[in-house]
Design an enzyme around this catalytic site. Sequence first.
Site, PDB file in Angstrom:
ATOM      1  N   PHE A 296      94.512 -21.638  36.573  1.00  0.00           N
ATOM      2  CA  PHE A 296      93.227 -22.102  37.103  1.00  0.00           C
ATOM      3  C   PHE A 296      92.324 -22.640  35.994  1.00  0.00           C
ATOM      4  O   PHE A 296      92.145 -21.986  34.965  1.00  0.00           O
ATOM      5  CB  PHE A 296      92.457 -20.947  37.745  1.00  0.00           C
ATOM      6  CG  PHE A 296      93.056 -20.358  38.978  1.00  0.00           C
ATOM      7  CD1 PHE A 296      92.670 -20.799  40.234  1.00  0.00           C
ATOM      8  CD2 PHE A 296      93.990 -19.332  38.882  1.00  0.00           C
ATOM      9  CE1 PHE A 296      93.191 -20.224  41.381  1.00  0.00           C
ATOM     10  CE2 PHE A 296      94.519 -18.744  40.026  1.00  0.00           C
ATOM     11  CZ  PHE A 296      94.130 -19.193  41.283  1.00  0.00           C
ATOM     12  N   ASP A 297      91.719 -23.787  36.234  1.00  0.00           N
ATOM     13  CA  ASP A 297      90.536 -24.150  35.466  1.00  0.00           C
ATOM     14  C   ASP A 297      89.446 -23.147  35.853  1.00  0.00           C
ATOM     15  O   ASP A 297      89.528 -22.497  36.907  1.00  0.00           O
ATOM     16  CB  ASP A 297      90.118 -25.575  35.818  1.00  0.00           C
ATOM     17  CG  ASP A 297      88.840 -25.986  35.122  1.00  0.00           C
ATOM     18  OD1 ASP A 297      88.731 -25.783  33.903  1.00  0.00           O
ATOM     19  OD2 ASP A 297      87.936 -26.491  35.808  1.00  0.00           O
TER      20      ASP A 297
END
Length: 218
Positions: free
Chosen positions: A8-9
């Site tokens: 995930f960003d």
Amino acid sequence: MALRAVAFDMDGVLIDSEKVYRMCWLKNGLSIGIPENEMSKICDRMAGGTKKTNAHVMKEKMGEDFDYLAFRQRTVDMVEAYMNEHGVELKHGVIETLKTLKERGIKMAVATSTDRERAEDKLVRSGLLPYFDDVICGDEIERGKPYPDIYLKACEKLGTKPEETVGVEDSINGVTASHAAGLYTLMVIDLIQPDEETKKKADRISNDIFELTELFED
């Protein structure tokens, strides 16, 4: 090949901070004479990028002698002050998504352009840190987004191949990085709408992060 993990960003995907950054960039831009509509376009280009790539974007506008690092630090200080006063807000559906994936045994990491000190501070304050198997930060990678390095490092840390891993992003730079690394790329729209090139690079585009769980259904 079956999907087994997610990278995930952080800002704009897990934490609802891009609106705060955008507000502060616009205010800071006005202070040096950049109209809000122009600064907003600059923000779209900088989102998810590194100090080096973002310095290039700003110097295109302000000239090679522009002190980007000082300008950036003023924005960072404004953001930190805002979050200290108002707290760290999560994006809608994040906790439900992380809990569901955890229950299904999916490995998870954070792959953020933010430096480790600030990234871990946000993840701890938001209560998200325990969900992740690892955190990879921008100051630990030689080439940041839009280069693929951070996502390749995330796969290495998770022990998965890129084609077994989903990259979740909200920025054009981030989608480019995830796609270049060979991950299945999900763009969850926050402030930036995908252009035609980004639409080609993203395997899926959504307005709801919980749609991520559909990729791991039996």
